[in-house]
Design a protein around this motif. Structure first.
Motif, short mmCIF file in Angstrom:
data_model
loop_
_atom_site.label_atom_id
_atom_site.label_comp_id
_atom_site.label_asym_id
_atom_site.label_seq_id
_atom_site.Cartn_x
_atom_site.Cartn_y
_atom_site.Cartn_z
N GLY A 30 15.33 31.43 86.63
CA GLY A 30 14.56 31.41 87.86
C GLY A 30 13.44 32.42 87.86
O GLY A 30 12.55 32.38 88.73
N THR A 31 13.43 33.33 86.89
CA THR A 31 12.35 34.31 86.78
C THR A 31 10.99 33.66 86.64
O THR A 31 9.96 34.32 86.85
N VAL A 32 10.94 32.37 86.31
CA VAL A 32 9.66 31.67 86.28
C VAL A 32 8.97 31.77 87.64
O VAL A 32 7.74 31.94 87.72
N SER A 33 9.74 31.68 88.72
CA SER A 33 9.16 31.80 90.06
C SER A 33 8.57 33.20 90.28
O SER A 33 7.52 33.35 90.92
N TYR A 34 9.21 34.22 89.73
CA TYR A 34 8.69 35.58 89.81
C TYR A 34 7.38 35.69 89.03
O TYR A 34 6.41 36.29 89.50
N VAL A 35 7.35 35.11 87.84
CA VAL A 35 6.14 35.15 87.00
C VAL A 35 4.99 34.43 87.70
O VAL A 35 3.84 34.90 87.69
N GLU A 36 5.26 33.28 88.30
CA GLU A 36 4.21 32.55 89.01
C GLU A 36 3.65 33.39 90.15
O GLU A 36 2.43 33.41 90.37
N GLN A 37 4.54 34.07 90.88
CA GLN A 37 4.09 34.87 92.02
C GLN A 37 3.36 36.12 91.55
O GLN A 37 2.34 36.51 92.13
N VAL A 58 12.65 35.58 95.37
CA VAL A 58 11.79 35.96 94.26
C VAL A 58 11.88 37.45 93.97
O VAL A 58 11.90 37.88 92.81
N ASP A 59 11.95 38.27 95.03
CA ASP A 59 12.07 39.72 94.82
C ASP A 59 13.30 40.06 93.97
O ASP A 59 13.25 40.94 93.11
N ALA A 60 14.40 39.35 94.23
CA ALA A 60 15.64 39.63 93.49
C ALA A 60 15.51 39.29 92.01
O ALA A 60 16.27 39.82 91.19
N LEU A 61 14.56 38.43 91.67
CA LEU A 61 14.36 38.05 90.27
C LEU A 61 13.56 39.09 89.49
O LEU A 61 13.52 39.05 88.26
N GLY A 62 12.92 40.03 90.22
CA GLY A 62 12.10 41.03 89.54
C GLY A 62 12.88 41.89 88.57
O GLY A 62 12.41 42.18 87.47
N GLN A 63 14.10 42.29 88.95
CA GLN A 63 14.91 43.12 88.04
C GLN A 63 15.32 42.32 86.81
O GLN A 63 15.31 42.85 85.69
N ASP A 64 15.68 41.05 87.02
CA ASP A 64 16.01 40.20 85.87
C ASP A 64 14.83 40.14 84.90
O ASP A 64 15.00 40.25 83.67
N TRP A 65 13.64 39.96 85.45
CA TRP A 65 12.46 39.83 84.61
C TRP A 65 12.22 41.10 83.79
O TRP A 65 11.97 41.02 82.58
N GLU A 66 12.30 42.26 84.42
CA GLU A 66 12.03 43.49 83.70
C GLU A 66 13.05 43.73 82.59
O GLU A 66 12.68 44.16 81.49
N LEU A 67 14.30 43.44 82.82
CA LEU A 67 15.32 43.61 81.79
C LEU A 67 15.10 42.65 80.62
O LEU A 67 15.12 43.05 79.46
N LEU A 68 14.88 41.38 80.93
CA LEU A 68 14.75 40.37 79.88
C LEU A 68 13.42 40.47 79.16
O LEU A 68 13.32 40.18 77.97
N ARG A 69 12.38 40.87 79.88
CA ARG A 69 11.08 41.04 79.23
C ARG A 69 11.17 42.04 78.09
O ARG A 69 10.68 41.79 76.99
N ARG A 70 11.78 43.16 78.34
CA ARG A 70 11.85 44.21 77.32
C ARG A 70 12.74 43.82 76.15
O ARG A 70 12.39 44.02 74.99
N ASP A 71 13.91 43.29 76.46
CA ASP A 71 14.94 43.13 75.42
C ASP A 71 15.04 41.74 74.82
O ASP A 71 15.63 41.57 73.75
N TYR A 72 14.48 40.73 75.50
CA TYR A 72 14.64 39.35 75.03
C TYR A 72 13.32 38.69 74.69
O TYR A 72 13.24 37.91 73.74
N LEU A 73 12.27 39.02 75.44
CA LEU A 73 10.98 38.35 75.24
C LEU A 73 10.04 39.13 74.33
O LEU A 73 9.26 38.52 73.60
N GLU A 74 10.10 40.45 74.36
CA GLU A 74 9.09 41.23 73.65
C GLU A 74 9.59 41.84 72.34
O GLU A 74 8.79 42.43 71.60
#
Length: 432
Positions: free
Chosen positions: A199-206, A125-141
């Motif tokens: 898999g970032t869904v697991s990061y979001v849940e946590q 899950v920790d490894a997914l944190g970087q994916d989440w931050e990149l995609l949150r800014r440029d793909y989701l928001e």
């Protein structure tokens, strides 16, 4: 600018509310008699159940929607955190209760399952944190633009790695893989075709936990319907959309059962295959199939459930508490995919959750019935590898003046992601 929104589910209502607050004249067209779509209620006797989702991730998405379209969410309804995301009961008899919103609690839960699994899970899950931050800014928001996006985000969206391969590499242990894959398998996706970054869904849940509305998630739809009235959105229920009318190369109107509605822009918040002008652009995508649902009204010695319980087997059964029931009773919804060789209550009993003597109400809804009621699947587009990212529409489309929101649009299905799709459409259209 006059904007016509097709679809009265969450994606359509959220788009309409945001655009009206931005100063546009908005008309919303819905084929059924009521708004809400999958955010509805099923009733039988003294029991009610959520027609669709029973919880949400990323509560900030709903809070942002209500704040930017008028009154804050807290003045409309109560959104409360769940202590656990869900409980997994595995075929070997072991159990894992997955805590919500806590890295330490999740690590402890996996360690109780077997020594060493806690570190393995948290590392994944920790490894997914970087994916989440990149995609949150440029793909989701904000609307996706590879020319402006971080190169890391571009590489992740283009990666061929699948969720299944990442889970095998990072987790190995079968039960851990089942936990991480469940958010996708429950919605009818094959992990071998789901991109690994999801898999970032697991990061979001946590990181952010899971949230629900006491009494049912349908209240979100009801609150949004009131918001549309406040924002003076013209709502046409019982009105079917036939197609986008294109003139001089761009959308000029929407053809409906009530006649043509002039439009400077059209927002498609339904399955785009329902509109022929858009259908030709999504021929390489397929919708997911809704699960079979069995709503149970229970009374007597009912086990206490405070979160989704997954009974792993063939098939997996997902048991969701929620809705309303008389004192001493409970309302559960059981979701499963495929065929069962016996009654679902018998399967539940064999797997340790026996409520056969407690059933006072039972309502069954098949995938075909759900699709017919909702005019398609609220679970959106089935993942078919990395190409689904570009084949799916939204927030813009190949037809000038037409935009896409909802579960079939970018960034996908589920309450938070549908809510984000509406925010992306509002950004793409801009202020009046």
């Amino acid at each position: 600018m006059r904007v016509v929104v097709v679809g009265g589910g969450l994606g359509g209502m959220a788009s309409a509310a945001r655009l009206a607050k931005l100063g546009h004249e908005v008309v919303l067209v819905e084929r059924s008699a009521d708004l809400g779509g999958a955010l509805g209620t099923v009733r039988a006797g003294d029991h009610t159940w959520d027609a669709g989702p029973t919880k949400t991730l990323l509560p900030a998405v709903l809070r942002d929607l209500f704040r930017k379209s008028g009154r804050p969410l807290e003045r409309e309804l109560e959104l409360v955190p769940l202590a656990a995301i869900r409980e997994h009961r595995f075929a070997d008899g072991s159990t894992l209760r997955l805590p919500a919103g806590s890295r330490a609690a999740q690590r402890s839960a996996f360690e109780e399952l077997a020594p060493g699994l806690g570190d393995r899970w948290t590392s994944y899950v920790d490894a997914l944190g970087q994916d989440w931050e990149l995609l949150r800014r440029d793909y989701l928001e904000r609307p996706w633009d590879p020319g402006l996006a971080d190169p890391g985000a571009v590489r992740r969206l283009a990666s061929r790695q699948t969720l299944r391969s990442r889970l095998r590499e990072a987790l190995g242990e079968q039960r851990l893989q089942q936990v991480a894959a469940h958010p996708f398998t429950v919605d009818g996706h094959d992990p071998a075709r789901v991109p690994a970054w999801l898999g970032t869904v697991s990061y979001v849940e946590q990181k952010f936990g899971a949230w629900t509305v006491p009494g049912g998630m349908a209240q979100v739809g009801e609150a949004l319907a009131r918001r549309l009235a406040t924002r003076k959105v013209e709502v046409l229920t019982g009105t079917s959309a036939h197609d986008v009318v294109v003139r001089s190369g761009r959308a000029a109107a929407l053809s409906t059962s009530a006649g043509e509605l002039d439009a400077d822009a059209v927002v498609c918040a339904v399955d785009p295959t329902r509109l022929p002008t858009l259908a030709r652009h999504v021929r390489r995508t397929r919708s997911t199939t809704p699960p079979s649902l069995v709503h149970l009204g229970l009374r007597g010695e009912v086990p206490t459930l405070d979160c989704e319980v997954v009974l792993h087997g063939a098939p997996d059964l997902s048991v969701h508490p929620g809705g309303t029931a008389p004192d001493g009773g409970a309302s559960w919804t059981v979701a499963y995919r495929g065929r069962t060789s016996e009654d679902v209550l018998e399967t539940m009993a064999r797997r340790g959750l026996d409520v056969r003597a407690c059933v006072v109400e039972r309502v069954e809804r098949t995938p075909a019935q759900l699709s017919a009621q909702w005019g398609g699947s609220p679970l959106g587009v089935r993942w078919h590898g990395r190409g689904t990212v570009r084949r799916r529409l939204g927030p813009t489309t190949p037809v000038p003046g037409v935009y896409a929101a909802g579960s079939h649009a970018t960034p996908g299905s589920g309450i938070p992601f549908v809510g984000l799709s509406a925010a992306l459409v509002a950004q793409a259209i801009g202020r009046a």
